[in-house]
Design a protein around this motif. Sequence first.
Motif, mmCIF file in Angstrom:
data_model
loop_
_atom_site.group_PDB
_atom_site.id
_atom_site.type_symbol
_atom_site.label_atom_id
_atom_site.label_comp_id
_atom_site.label_asym_id
_atom_site.label_seq_id
_atom_site.Cartn_x
_atom_site.Cartn_y
_atom_site.Cartn_z
ATOM 1 N N ARG A 50 -9.335 7.188 -6.840
ATOM 2 C CA ARG A 50 -8.040 7.861 -6.995
ATOM 3 C C ARG A 50 -7.474 8.257 -5.630
ATOM 4 N NH1 ARG A 50 -3.785 7.165 -9.568
ATOM 5 N NH2 ARG A 50 -5.210 6.365 -11.116
ATOM 6 N N GLU A 51 -8.350 8.713 -4.720
ATOM 7 C CA GLU A 51 -7.901 9.071 -3.372
ATOM 8 C C GLU A 51 -7.372 7.834 -2.641
ATOM 9 O OE1 GLU A 51 -11.375 10.892 -1.659
ATOM 10 O OE2 GLU A 51 -11.031 12.790 -2.713
ATOM 11 N N MET A 52 -8.052 6.701 -2.797
ATOM 12 C CA MET A 52 -7.597 5.474 -2.148
ATOM 13 C C MET A 52 -6.261 5.016 -2.722
ATOM 14 S SD MET A 52 -11.034 3.266 -1.267
ATOM 15 C CE MET A 52 -11.656 3.133 -2.929
ATOM 16 N N VAL A 53 -6.081 5.149 -4.031
ATOM 17 C CA VAL A 53 -4.795 4.799 -4.650
ATOM 18 C C VAL A 53 -3.688 5.656 -4.034
ATOM 19 C CG1 VAL A 53 -3.443 4.930 -6.786
ATOM 20 C CG2 VAL A 53 -5.729 3.920 -6.825
ATOM 21 N N SER A 54 -3.921 6.949 -3.927
ATOM 22 C CA SER A 54 -2.920 7.857 -3.345
ATOM 23 C C SER A 54 -2.576 7.470 -1.909
ATOM 24 C CB SER A 54 -3.422 9.302 -3.377
ATOM 25 O OG SER A 54 -3.558 9.735 -4.693
ATOM 26 N N ARG A 55 -3.592 7.150 -1.143
ATOM 27 C CA ARG A 55 -3.363 6.760 0.254
ATOM 28 C C ARG A 55 -2.572 5.460 0.346
ATOM 29 N NH1 ARG A 55 -8.252 6.598 4.070
ATOM 30 N NH2 ARG A 55 -6.550 6.228 5.523
ATOM 31 N N LEU A 56 -2.900 4.485 -0.519
ATOM 32 C CA LEU A 56 -2.168 3.209 -0.503
ATOM 33 C C LEU A 56 -0.699 3.418 -0.864
ATOM 34 C CD1 LEU A 56 -4.794 0.843 -2.164
ATOM 35 C CD2 LEU A 56 -3.976 0.717 0.198
ATOM 36 N N VAL A 57 -0.443 4.292 -1.814
ATOM 37 C CA VAL A 57 0.937 4.587 -2.214
ATOM 38 C C VAL A 57 1.677 5.271 -1.065
ATOM 39 C CG1 VAL A 57 2.366 5.984 -3.767
ATOM 40 C CG2 VAL A 57 0.467 4.639 -4.697
ATOM 41 N N GLU A 58 1.055 6.277 -0.470
ATOM 42 C CA GLU A 58 1.709 7.059 0.578
ATOM 43 C C GLU A 58 1.809 6.307 1.906
ATOM 44 O OE1 GLU A 58 -0.361 10.806 0.947
ATOM 45 O OE2 GLU A 58 -0.229 11.142 -1.222
ATOM 46 N N GLU A 59 0.711 5.725 2.360
ATOM 47 C CA GLU A 59 0.660 5.139 3.696
ATOM 48 C C GLU A 59 1.137 3.698 3.769
ATOM 49 O OE1 GLU A 59 -3.190 5.837 5.555
ATOM 50 O OE2 GLU A 59 -3.385 7.723 4.459
ATOM 51 N N CYS A 60 1.054 2.979 2.660
ATOM 52 C CA CYS A 60 1.409 1.553 2.671
ATOM 53 C C CYS A 60 2.621 1.244 1.795
ATOM 54 C CB CYS A 60 0.215 0.710 2.230
ATOM 55 S SG CYS A 60 -1.243 0.945 3.259
ATOM 56 N N GLU A 61 3.192 2.290 1.211
ATOM 57 C CA GLU A 61 4.388 2.168 0.386
ATOM 58 C C GLU A 61 4.217 1.184 -0.779
ATOM 59 O OE1 GLU A 61 7.773 1.489 2.923
ATOM 60 O OE2 GLU A 61 7.306 3.221 4.159
ATOM 61 N N LEU A 62 3.044 1.235 -1.416
ATOM 62 C CA LEU A 62 2.809 0.424 -2.608
ATOM 63 C C LEU A 62 3.214 1.208 -3.841
ATOM 64 C CD1 LEU A 62 -0.745 -1.119 -2.010
ATOM 65 C CD2 LEU A 62 1.478 -2.083 -1.427
ATOM 66 N N LYS A 63 3.528 0.492 -4.905
ATOM 67 C CA LYS A 63 3.701 1.139 -6.204
ATOM 68 C C LYS A 63 2.305 1.505 -6.692
ATOM 69 C CE LYS A 63 7.519 -1.888 -7.411
ATOM 70 N NZ LYS A 63 7.884 -3.039 -8.227
ATOM 71 N N GLU A 64 2.222 2.490 -7.564
ATOM 72 C CA GLU A 64 0.909 2.905 -8.064
ATOM 73 C C GLU A 64 0.183 1.742 -8.740
ATOM 74 O OE1 GLU A 64 -1.311 6.471 -10.541
ATOM 75 O OE2 GLU A 64 0.820 6.118 -10.915
ATOM 76 N N GLU A 65 0.910 0.924 -9.496
ATOM 77 C CA GLU A 65 0.307 -0.229 -10.171
ATOM 78 C C GLU A 65 -0.326 -1.186 -9.167
ATOM 79 O OE1 GLU A 65 3.553 0.630 -10.526
ATOM 80 O OE2 GLU A 65 3.735 1.306 -12.588
ATOM 81 N N GLU A 66 0.379 -1.425 -8.057
ATOM 82 C CA GLU A 66 -0.131 -2.321 -7.017
ATOM 83 C C GLU A 66 -1.372 -1.735 -6.367
ATOM 84 O OE1 GLU A 66 4.208 -4.196 -5.692
ATOM 85 O OE2 GLU A 66 3.439 -2.395 -4.691
ATOM 86 N N ALA A 67 -1.325 -0.438 -6.078
ATOM 87 C CA ALA A 67 -2.470 0.225 -5.438
ATOM 88 C C ALA A 67 -3.705 0.157 -6.331
ATOM 89 C CB ALA A 67 -2.113 1.674 -5.113
ATOM 90 N N VAL A 68 -3.531 0.378 -7.625
ATOM 91 C CA VAL A 68 -4.663 0.305 -8.558
ATOM 92 C C VAL A 68 -5.219 -1.118 -8.596
ATOM 93 C CG1 VAL A 68 -5.303 0.440 -11.013
ATOM 94 C CG2 VAL A 68 -4.007 2.302 -9.959
ATOM 95 N N GLU A 69 -4.338 -2.123 -8.608
ATOM 96 C CA GLU A 69 -4.802 -3.516 -8.583
ATOM 97 C C GLU A 69 -5.652 -3.786 -7.348
ATOM 98 O OE1 GLU A 69 -1.951 -6.709 -9.154
ATOM 99 O OE2 GLU A 69 -0.715 -5.390 -10.396
ATOM 100 N N VAL A 70 -5.183 -3.320 -6.198
ATOM 101 C CA VAL A 70 -5.913 -3.546 -4.943
ATOM 102 C C VAL A 70 -7.281 -2.875 -4.999
ATOM 103 C CG1 VAL A 70 -5.938 -3.029 -2.460
ATOM 104 C CG2 VAL A 70 -3.867 -3.927 -3.527
ATOM 105 N N ILE A 71 -7.338 -1.652 -5.486
ATOM 106 C CA ILE A 71 -8.612 -0.940 -5.565
ATOM 107 C C ILE A 71 -9.549 -1.641 -6.547
ATOM 108 C CG2 ILE A 71 -9.722 1.243 -6.234
ATOM 109 C CD1 ILE A 71 -8.146 1.183 -3.501
ATOM 110 N N ASN A 72 -9.025 -2.096 -7.667
ATOM 111 C CA ASN A 72 -9.866 -2.778 -8.651
ATOM 112 C C ASN A 72 -10.437 -4.080 -8.109
ATOM 113 O OD1 ASN A 72 -9.508 -0.758 -10.520
ATOM 114 N ND2 ASN A 72 -7.953 -1.851 -11.693
ATOM 115 N N ILE A 73 -9.659 -4.805 -7.334
ATOM 116 C CA ILE A 73 -10.116 -6.080 -6.772
ATOM 117 C C ILE A 73 -10.954 -5.858 -5.518
ATOM 118 C CG2 ILE A 73 -9.355 -8.281 -5.773
ATOM 119 C CD1 ILE A 73 -8.840 -7.996 -8.804
ATOM 120 N N SER A 74 -10.588 -4.882 -4.719
ATOM 121 C CA SER A 74 -11.280 -4.554 -3.458
ATOM 122 C C SER A 74 -11.531 -5.786 -2.589
ATOM 123 C CB SER A 74 -12.592 -3.824 -3.736
ATOM 124 O OG SER A 74 -12.339 -2.566 -4.293
ATOM 125 N N PRO A 75 -10.451 -6.437 -2.153
ATOM 126 C CA PRO A 75 -10.630 -7.597 -1.274
ATOM 127 C C PRO A 75 -11.314 -7.180 0.025
ATOM 128 C CG PRO A 75 -8.327 -6.946 -1.373
ATOM 129 C CD PRO A 75 -9.051 -6.108 -2.365
#
Length: 110
Positions: A50-75
Amino acid sequence: MTDILKKEIITLAESKEILEKVKPDDMDQIQRWTYDYVAKFAKNDPKTAREMVSRLVEECELKEEEAVEVINISPSSLEELRAFTFGWKKLILTETLQKMLNIIKTPNES
């Protein structure tokens, strides 16, 4: 039939945490399959995810859906992340992709 109380986008780790509260004998077949999947593929604890999702939204200007996808995949590489985000049909600069990778690295890999 259960009423939907709230709709929320959650990570695999958060799904796992929710399903762990249900006794296996009380789960239906889909819940058991889902639990098996999230137990295998959730790569972080729920709080960290959840902290990583928040950081991706705030620092990388992702939508929450996109941030969750990135965290779930963890490239794990820039190429893998670029291939994954290509489907979003928006330009993401290499420096932003690198920032995203830095955020999703687990503490053990930092």
